[in-house]
Design an enzyme around this catalytic site. Structure first.
Site, PDB file in Angstrom:
ATOM      1  N   ASP A 507       0.874  -1.171   0.000  1.00 32.06           N
ATOM      2  CA  ASP A 507       0.000   0.000   0.000  1.00 32.06           C
ATOM      3  C   ASP A 507       0.914   1.225   0.000  1.00 32.06           C
ATOM      4  O   ASP A 507       2.073   1.147   0.428  1.00 32.06           O
ATOM      5  CB  ASP A 507      -0.883  -0.017   1.252  1.00 32.06           C
ATOM      6  CG  ASP A 507      -1.740   1.236   1.346  1.00 32.06           C
ATOM      7  OD1 ASP A 507      -2.434   1.546   0.369  1.00 32.06           O
ATOM      8  OD2 ASP A 507      -1.690   1.904   2.391  1.00 32.06           O
ATOM      9  N   LYS A 508       0.438   2.350  -0.498  1.00 35.22           N
ATOM     10  CA  LYS A 508       1.295   3.540  -0.563  1.00 35.22           C
ATOM     11  C   LYS A 508       1.265   4.349   0.729  1.00 35.22           C
ATOM     12  O   LYS A 508       2.264   4.464   1.432  1.00 35.22           O
ATOM     13  CB  LYS A 508       0.889   4.447  -1.732  1.00 35.22           C
ATOM     14  CG  LYS A 508       1.801   5.685  -1.863  1.00 35.22           C
ATOM     15  CD  LYS A 508       1.364   6.602  -2.977  1.00 35.22           C
ATOM     16  CE  LYS A 508       0.175   7.470  -2.575  1.00 35.22           C
ATOM     17  NZ  LYS A 508       0.525   8.513  -1.585  1.00 35.22           N
TER      18      LYS A 508
END
Length: 834
Positions: A507-508
């Site tokens: 995930d960022k």
């Protein structure tokens, strides 16, 4: 055709304490629900992930959503009341073969549905509450030599269906306690060596060497015979049985020295196995012993020392400099730095300060900033502090980690399950082969004594001792080493999968990035200055509560450094989805997305501003255009900046053999690609909704086989559930992250990831090496003994392989966790502190 609607519920919410979809209660739950009118189908989604979900397809014309949820909760409560899950931790390790035998005995006890016993002493039992009780099972475990002591049945019944806290007892292995087998083996070796020397030097009476060999048989064979007879009572033919038969056969042939050597080395091998299991077990116990036994608590205007088990939520404890913290809690008085390495693996102390609102902080403990919360077992620095207790002792992060690691030890890995199945087939096959070899005299011309000797040699060669210890010793050592480094790995399955996969998805926000937007660019329009642009933006955004406003305010203040006098701001208005407007020094100011100015009259972006905006967007920035009156002042670029170590971490993962590093993000594709390029990812997928992240993970699994998903364990739970291995960051203090992840990085520190992957890689390599050594020696020795290799030589090779695999597995306990990324970050922190 019935039109159905779908309801998904996280499995542990329905069946508390159960996240493993192989648990029999899951099948019972599905059967209960599918028998209800209006429910069409029930199945599990994300069975291999960290957060499996119960998916219920129902007819909305028959049942409402709330009713379906009630039915699921009622069925779960019914099963939790009917079936219990007991976790026991004994005080002594055992050989894997003994663990397997005890597990089979427990499975035969009335009311026991399933039982697993780890060689380190961890026991997990699923039982029918209507047929047996926890007390009966603890008594049964004690009779089998586990010596478990723990909370009473009455005290444990408060949480039906959940794993109980581990008890500790004493399991004496003989007259010398846990060291009895080692001492007996050493005595056998001394007697064997004495007999051999007397026979070689031809001193003393002729019967003395044989008498010494017989005494060596007694001490060397005592524990082997004891376990072999236990197995025979259970109608099991195990390795101990093969060894004992071979030793008796050698004695029948007058080969007392060779038989004594076999029993001596077998006993030493057993002792080493127990030592290996004990090392892994003690590594876990050391975690449990980190928290102090007592706490200084402030009550009724005075201070008193009480056991940590008596601490209540909201109590305020006093922690003096250099003391260990007694509980998870919130700092309410004082400032200090805390060494959190025992819990999170962070090598640099973390600064702590008092919160302004203790009660609100207590209610939101999971989401509290790291500067306010502390954990039991960590070490206070130079400042005295007062801490409000957020969790009782048995629910502290440290206690939960110890409990989960104990449960992980009792879960068999895929390779371990394979070796156990192999043994069940292999041992009877060896007995059949030996029986056939006994008739070799009908084929070749040799005396029966030679035929019998060959058969006994084959028995020795074919005993898969090394195979039995090869996998559990490596798994337990790997799990124990990970826990000591601030990484919770939930069992051998997660350890092996993480050690063999080649793709990791991230995930960022909050994982690859800091999760806090920063002002990165301020591009002034022709005719305006950067100071003017920042001053107007600062004046307006100070009045806004938008998440990006704080980034602009902080960045503008830092750049302006009090050079410009604050402007007068009035009439601030939010323009939903577009930006904000205000009156600054009597002029109308608009700050917002570029699209805002296409919607306002006579406000098309000038070519220079438009070009600057496009360039910032191409570089992954979120942009805001600033206009005062009819003048465009310029463009601001904001970005959630990558973590300082992200690039180094990706480089290390590639060095470890991770070929695909993929980001899946809800941000736009350009932002995703910009971050991916900055940190060195191989691929970026943006503009993804939560359900699209799940689809992305499924697609990655189809294309690349195994894939791990790294996230925070909360927002990313669905995607993590569909990954082969779910990895949660910042799990310390977070119930959701601890419960949902296969692997939990206790610190909010990406630099722990290469350590976890590297350790898992090493564990997988060692497991494979041990399998090759153990199976290779057996494959080599069986034909060698058939064609004349003696018992003594076979014993040396056989027991030598056991020593090799155990020593190889114990190397994991010394695995170096100081990666270059971790070292680089520590150096930066130390430099900043100076």
């Amino acid at each position: 055709m019935i039109n159905t609607t779908e309801l998904r519920v996280v499995l542990p919410l329905v069946l508390p304490g159960i996240a493993d979809t192989r648990d029999r209660c899951v099948a019972r739950l599905i059967a209960l629900l599918e028998g209800r009118p209006g429910i069409v189908q029930v199945h599990i989604v994300g069975s291999e992930g960290p957060s499996p979900e119960l998916c219920i397809h129902y007819d909305p014309s028959t049942l409402s959503l709330s009713r379906v949820r009630e039915l699921a909760q009622a069925a779960g409560a019914e099963l939790s009341a009917a079936f219990g899950h007991l976790v026991i931790s004994t005080s002594a390790a055992m050989q894997p073969r003994a663990a397997s035998r005890i597990a089979e005995s427990l499975r035969k006890a009335p009311g026991v549905v399933e039982a697993d016993v780890a060689a380190s002493g961890a026991v997990r039992i699923e039982f029918d509450r209507g047929k047996t009780s926890e007390k009966s099972l603890r008594d049964a475990a004690a009779k089998l030599g586990l010596g478990a002591e723990g909370p009473s049945a009455e005290a444990a019944e408060h949480a039906p269906g959940q794993g109980e806290h581990a008890g500790h007892g004493h399991a004496s292995g003989g007259p010398f306690g846990e060291r009895s087998e080692l001492i007996f083996a050493i005595l056998a070796g001394v007697l064997l060596a004495s007999g051999w020397l007397i026979e070689w030097r031809e001193v003393g009476p002729g019967w003395l060497p044989t008498a010494l060999y017989i005494a060596a048989y007694f001490f060397g064979g005592w524990f082997t015979a004891k376990e072999a007879f236990e197995n025979l009572r259970e109608r099991r033919f195990a390795i101990d049985t093969l060894t004992l038969v071979a030793a008796i056969g050698a004695a029948a042939l007058g080969k007392w020295a060779e038989g004594a050597l076999l029993l001596f080395l077998f006993g030493i091998g057993h002792s080493l196995e127990q030592y290996a299991m004990g090392r892994a077990r003690r590594a876990i116990e050391a975690l449990a012993e980190l928290a102090p036994d007592t706490a200084t608590v402030r009550r009724d205007g005075s201070t008193q020392s009480i056991p940590v088990g008596e601490l209540q939520l909201g109590d305020v404890v006093i922690v003096r400099p250099n003391e260990r913290l007694p509980a998870d809690g919130v700092v309410v008085v004082g400032t200090t730095s805390v060494n959190q390495a025992p819990v999170t693996g962070e090598s640099v102390p973390v600064d702590k300060r008092a919160t302004d609102d203790a009660k609100a902080a207590l209610a939101a403990f999971d989401r509290l900033g790291p500067e306010f919360r502390v954990f039991a077992g960590t070490i206070n620095g130079a400042g005295a502090i007062e801490v409000m207790v957020a969790r009782r002792a048995e629910q502290s992060t440290m206690a939960r980690v110890v409990k989960m690691v104990t449960e992980a030890q009792a879960q068999r890995s895929p390779t371990q399950q394979f070796t156990e199945r192999f043994e069940r087939i292999f041992v009877p096959s060896v007995l059949v082969l030996v029986a056939v070899l006994l008739f070799a005299g009908f084929v070749i011309d040799e005396p029966f004594a030679a035929t019998f000797y060959r058969a006994m040699a084959v028995l020795v060669a074919a005993s898969p001792c090394a195979l039995a210890i090869s996998v559990p010793s490596a798994v337990l050592s790997g799990v124990a080493r990970a826990a000591r480094g601030g990484v919770l790995i939930k069992g051998g399955g997660a350890l092996e999968n993480l050690g063999s996969l080649t793709s990791i998805a991230f995930d960022k926000t909050g994982t690859l990035t800091e999760g806090k937007p920063k002002l990165t660019d301020a591009v002034a329009a022709p005719g305006a200055t950067e100071d003017e642009l920042l001053a107007v933006a600062l004046a307006v955004e100070e009045q806004s509560d938008h998440p990006l406003a704080s980034a602009v305010v902080a960045g503008a203040r830092e750049r302006l450094a009090d050079r410009i006098k604050p402007a007068t701001v009035a009439d601030v208005k939010s323009i939903t989805g577009r930006g904000v407007s205000a009156q600054v020094d009597g002029q109308t100011v608009h700050i917002g997305k570029p699209v805002l100015f296409s919607e306002l009259p006579d406000s098309a972006l000038p070519a220079a501003v438009d070009e600057a905006n496009k360039q910032l967007v191409a570089n992954g920035r979120t942009t805001m255009v600033v206009r005062q009156g009819a003048r465009f002042l310029g463009v601001l670029g904001v970005m959630d900046t990558p973590r300082p170590v992200a690039g180094q971490v990706m480089a290390e993962l590639r060095q470890l053999g991770i070929e695909r590093l993929i980001m899946i993000s809800g941000d736009n594709q350009q932002v995703a690609e910009a971050v991916a390029k900055t940190v060195g990812l191989t691929e970026a997928q943006g503009d993804l909704m939560p359900e699209q992240k799940v689809d992305a993970i499924k697609k990655l699994r189809q294309e690349h086989g195994k894939v791990a998903m790294v996230g925070d364990g909360v927002n990313d739970a669905p995607a993590m559930a569909n990954a082969t291995v779910g990895i949660a960051m910042g799990a310390a203090g977070s119930d959701v992250a601890l419960e949902t992840a296969d692997v939990a990085l206790m610190a909010d520190d990406l630099a722990q990831l290469p350590f976890a992957v590297g350790l898992s890689r090493s564990s997988s390599r060692i497991i494979k090496q041990n399998l090759w050594v153990s199976l290779g020696v057996v494959v080599m020795l069986i034909p060698a003994t058939i064609f004349g290799l003696g018992i003594a030589t076979a014993v040396l090779f056989h027991e030598g392989s056991t020593l090799i695999v155990v020593a190889n597995a114990l190397r994991l306990l010394a695995y170096k966790g100081k990666t270059p990324a971790r070292a680089a970050l520590d150096a930066k922190v130390a430099e900043a502190a100076r």
